[in-house]
Design a protein around this motif. Structure first.
Motif, PDB file in Angstrom:
ATOM      1  N   VAL A 157      -4.686   9.159 -17.451  1.00  0.00           N
ATOM      2  CA  VAL A 157      -4.189   8.929 -16.097  1.00  0.00           C
ATOM      3  C   VAL A 157      -5.256   8.193 -15.293  1.00  0.00           C
ATOM      4  O   VAL A 157      -6.443   8.543 -15.334  1.00  0.00           O
ATOM      5  CB  VAL A 157      -3.834  10.262 -15.408  1.00  0.00           C
ATOM      6  CG1 VAL A 157      -3.391  10.017 -13.962  1.00  0.00           C
ATOM      7  CG2 VAL A 157      -2.747  10.987 -16.180  1.00  0.00           C
ATOM      8  N   VAL A 168       4.681   6.302  -9.297  1.00  0.00           N
ATOM      9  CA  VAL A 168       4.245   6.585 -10.663  1.00  0.00           C
ATOM     10  C   VAL A 168       4.595   5.389 -11.539  1.00  0.00           C
ATOM     11  O   VAL A 168       5.750   4.953 -11.562  1.00  0.00           O
ATOM     12  CB  VAL A 168       4.895   7.866 -11.212  1.00  0.00           C
ATOM     13  CG1 VAL A 168       4.446   8.125 -12.648  1.00  0.00           C
ATOM     14  CG2 VAL A 168       4.552   9.065 -10.332  1.00  0.00           C
ATOM     15  N   ARG A 178      -0.233   4.242  -2.585  1.00  0.00           N
ATOM     16  CA  ARG A 178      -0.738   5.240  -3.539  1.00  0.00           C
ATOM     17  C   ARG A 178       0.069   5.164  -4.831  1.00  0.00           C
ATOM     18  O   ARG A 178       1.255   5.483  -4.877  1.00  0.00           O
ATOM     19  CB  ARG A 178      -0.609   6.635  -2.926  1.00  0.00           C
ATOM     20  CG  ARG A 178      -1.249   7.746  -3.770  1.00  0.00           C
ATOM     21  CD  ARG A 178      -2.755   7.672  -3.670  1.00  0.00           C
ATOM     22  NE  ARG A 178      -3.366   8.891  -4.192  1.00  0.00           N
ATOM     23  CZ  ARG A 178      -3.859   9.012  -5.416  1.00  0.00           C
ATOM     24  NH1 ARG A 178      -3.777   8.018  -6.257  1.00  0.00           N
ATOM     25  NH2 ARG A 178      -4.425  10.147  -5.792  1.00  0.00           N
ATOM     26  N   THR A 179      -0.591   4.731  -5.898  1.00  0.00           N
ATOM     27  CA  THR A 179       0.085   4.496  -7.170  1.00  0.00           C
ATOM     28  C   THR A 179      -0.738   5.102  -8.298  1.00  0.00           C
ATOM     29  O   THR A 179      -1.903   4.737  -8.481  1.00  0.00           O
ATOM     30  CB  THR A 179       0.277   2.996  -7.433  1.00  0.00           C
ATOM     31  OG1 THR A 179       0.965   2.397  -6.318  1.00  0.00           O
ATOM     32  CG2 THR A 179       1.082   2.753  -8.693  1.00  0.00           C
ATOM     33  N   ILE A 180      -0.142   6.013  -9.016  1.00  0.00           N
ATOM     34  CA  ILE A 180      -0.798   6.660 -10.154  1.00  0.00           C
ATOM     35  C   ILE A 180      -0.174   6.114 -11.432  1.00  0.00           C
ATOM     36  O   ILE A 180       1.052   6.112 -11.579  1.00  0.00           O
ATOM     37  CB  ILE A 180      -0.616   8.191 -10.095  1.00  0.00           C
ATOM     38  CG1 ILE A 180      -1.257   8.744  -8.820  1.00  0.00           C
ATOM     39  CG2 ILE A 180      -1.215   8.860 -11.331  1.00  0.00           C
ATOM     40  CD1 ILE A 180      -0.954  10.215  -8.577  1.00  0.00           C
ATOM     41  N   THR A 181      -1.017   5.632 -12.331  1.00  0.00           N
ATOM     42  CA  THR A 181      -0.483   5.081 -13.576  1.00  0.00           C
ATOM     43  C   THR A 181      -0.909   5.907 -14.781  1.00  0.00           C
ATOM     44  O   THR A 181      -2.012   6.460 -14.810  1.00  0.00           O
ATOM     45  CB  THR A 181      -0.887   3.613 -13.763  1.00  0.00           C
ATOM     46  OG1 THR A 181       0.001   2.997 -14.705  1.00  0.00           O
ATOM     47  CG2 THR A 181      -2.316   3.453 -14.243  1.00  0.00           C
ATOM     48  N   HIS A 182      -0.008   5.989 -15.745  1.00  0.00           N
ATOM     49  CA  HIS A 182      -0.261   6.666 -17.012  1.00  0.00           C
ATOM     50  C   HIS A 182      -0.338   5.592 -18.090  1.00  0.00           C
ATOM     51  O   HIS A 182       0.647   4.895 -18.358  1.00  0.00           O
ATOM     52  CB  HIS A 182       0.860   7.653 -17.333  1.00  0.00           C
ATOM     53  CG  HIS A 182       0.987   8.751 -16.330  1.00  0.00           C
ATOM     54  ND1 HIS A 182       0.594  10.052 -16.586  1.00  0.00           N
ATOM     55  CD2 HIS A 182       1.463   8.751 -15.060  1.00  0.00           C
ATOM     56  CE1 HIS A 182       0.831  10.803 -15.522  1.00  0.00           C
ATOM     57  NE2 HIS A 182       1.354  10.034 -14.578  1.00  0.00           N
ATOM     58  N   TYR A 220     -13.627   3.593 -13.421  1.00  0.00           N
ATOM     59  CA  TYR A 220     -13.275   4.897 -13.981  1.00  0.00           C
ATOM     60  C   TYR A 220     -14.352   5.497 -14.864  1.00  0.00           C
ATOM     61  O   TYR A 220     -14.104   6.499 -15.535  1.00  0.00           O
ATOM     62  CB  TYR A 220     -11.961   4.780 -14.762  1.00  0.00           C
ATOM     63  CG  TYR A 220     -10.810   4.391 -13.867  1.00  0.00           C
ATOM     64  CD1 TYR A 220     -10.329   5.273 -12.904  1.00  0.00           C
ATOM     65  CD2 TYR A 220     -10.217   3.142 -13.958  1.00  0.00           C
ATOM     66  CE1 TYR A 220      -9.296   4.921 -12.068  1.00  0.00           C
ATOM     67  CE2 TYR A 220      -9.177   2.782 -13.121  1.00  0.00           C
ATOM     68  CZ  TYR A 220      -8.712   3.675 -12.182  1.00  0.00           C
ATOM     69  OH  TYR A 220      -7.676   3.321 -11.346  1.00  0.00           O
ATOM     70  N   ASP A 267      -5.985   7.126 -11.389  1.00  0.00           N
ATOM     71  CA  ASP A 267      -5.450   7.527 -10.084  1.00  0.00           C
ATOM     72  C   ASP A 267      -6.378   7.222  -8.921  1.00  0.00           C
ATOM     73  O   ASP A 267      -6.326   7.903  -7.886  1.00  0.00           O
ATOM     74  CB  ASP A 267      -5.135   9.021 -10.098  1.00  0.00           C
ATOM     75  CG  ASP A 267      -6.368   9.893 -10.342  1.00  0.00           C
ATOM     76  OD1 ASP A 267      -7.429   9.345 -10.705  1.00  0.00           O
ATOM     77  OD2 ASP A 267      -6.269  11.118 -10.181  1.00  0.00           O
TER      78      ASP A 267
END
Length: 380
Positions: free
Chosen positions: A313, A244, A324-328, A116, A315
């Motif tokens: 975030v 999510v 497909r997994t988006i983490t906060h 990232y 992503d």
């Protein structure tokens, strides 16, 4: 003057040069040097495992550059269904596909990820290449360098951070090609009818098949089956599911709170406390709920809420093998309180424990959680 190699990579670089330095003394044996556009072509990839498309890219790369520097990502990650083979295992597989004259023009080196932070990753890659060019007795200012990423996520990072190294006109492997190859490997191991010969060189097959009887591969096979069962539940959804999740980063006195996962995926690995968002809760509420469920941290909710400093975030499209997994991620800084709060593993967590920053190891963490810590608290 070459840039210094970042401290997080010195041990890997030192180990590699002690044990394999001979392979990195590149010697050009090309007759018509004038026909080559580049002195070096840098090829980025994970090579999990090396497949026929990788061989095609390398063969074409040798036609447009005197020498290739092949940088292997995922060199210090735990084994997983996305990264089953170690750096040395992948190097051995790829070397087995090369003709002797080609092997003398190729140097293979480890290249730790920084998922990232593209600019930091690019700086590290530049340092590795500069060190190799210097080892060859040449100056960076006097050589022509091109680059090519073999995976779409690596290509995106390279475009952002390595614009000084122009891309080359070689078609990279199609997206998800490596994922499909690994799926074939796990299906063959399970007794399926997939034909690995369609995907892999005959020279690679013996080394790869030798891994199928190991205990670690059996564990990954169980994880692959669990992931497949998870995806099956969503197979008939009217659109591709996007999951999510939330993750809690709790720090105190240069320590971070981690949990050990009790089941697949990532069974036995350490991870950030977190989980999936429930339908009727906010992201921060989900994060705090998961934190208490998995660690039973002994701290008042009001104090915890007041300590929240940052959220971000994460992503990357391939960050999770589940899909497909988006983490906060939320950062909670408890400051310099005299004692870290007591914690106990619960729910999906076998254990909960405080780790000093310097003892957090990339090779022990689940999925991209080390990369999240790099971004949020500055781990190298």
């Amino acid at each position: 003057m070459p840039q210094p190699i970042p401290s997080c990579m010195r041990r890997l670089w030192s180990h590699w040069h002690r044990h394999r330095v001979v392979k990195c003394r590149l010697r050009s044996r090309v007759g018509a040097v004038g026909c080559l556009m580049l002195d070096y072509l840098v090829i980025f990839g994970r090579f999990q495992p090396p497949h026929r498309e990788h061989s095609r890219v390398i063969e074409q790369g040798l036609k447009c550059a005197r020498q290739l520097i092949v940088l292997f990502g995922a060199v210090d990650l735990p084994r997983s269904i996305q990264h089953p083979w170690t750096f040395d295992e992948r190097v051995e597989m790829l070397e087995s596909t090369l003709a002797p004259d080609a092997s003398e023009r190729i140097c293979m080196l480890p290249a730790p990820d920084n998922l990232y932070r593209s600019q930091r990753w690019a700086k590290a890659m530049s340092a590795i290449v500069a060190a190799q060019v210097a080892a060859d007795g040449r100056a960076m200012s006097a050589v022509r360098i091109g680059s090519l990423g073999t995976g779409f996520d690596v290509r995106a990072q390279a475009r952002q951070g390595l614009s000084a190294w122009p891309g080359v006109n070689i078609k990279p492997p199609t997206n998800n090609y490596g994922t499909d190859v690994r799926a074939q490997v796990f299906q063959v191991a399970a007794g399926g009818e997939a034909q690995l010969e369609q995907w892999l060189s005959a020279a690679v097959l013996p080394a790869l098949r030798a891994t199928l009887d190991t205990a670690w591969f059996a564990e990954l096979q169980a994880e692959f089956a669990a992931n497949d069962q998870f995806r099956e539940a969503w197979r008939h959804a009217p659109w591709p599911p996007i999951h999510v999740t939330v993750d809690a980063i709790v720090i105190v006195q240069e320590q971070v709170l981690l949990v050990q996962r009790a089941r697949h995926p990532g069974k036995g690995l350490w991870a950030l406390p977190g989980g999936f968002l429930d339908p009727h809760e906010t992201l921060v509420a989900a994060c705090i709920r998961e934190l208490y469920e998995e660690t039973h941290i002994e701290i008042e909710r009001s104090v915890l809420s007041a300590s929240m400093r940052l959220n971000e975030v994460f992503d990357n499209p391939v960050r999770s093998a589940r899909g497909r997994t988006i983490t906060h991620a939320y950062l909670f800084d408890l400051g310099d309180i005299p004692l870290a709060p007591s914690v106990t593993g619960g729910d999906d967590a076998r254990l909960a424990r405080w780790f000093p920053f310097e003892r957090v190891q990339r090779g022990q963490l689940f999925e991209d959680h080390y990369a999240i810590l790099q971004a949020m608290i500055g781990l190298e």
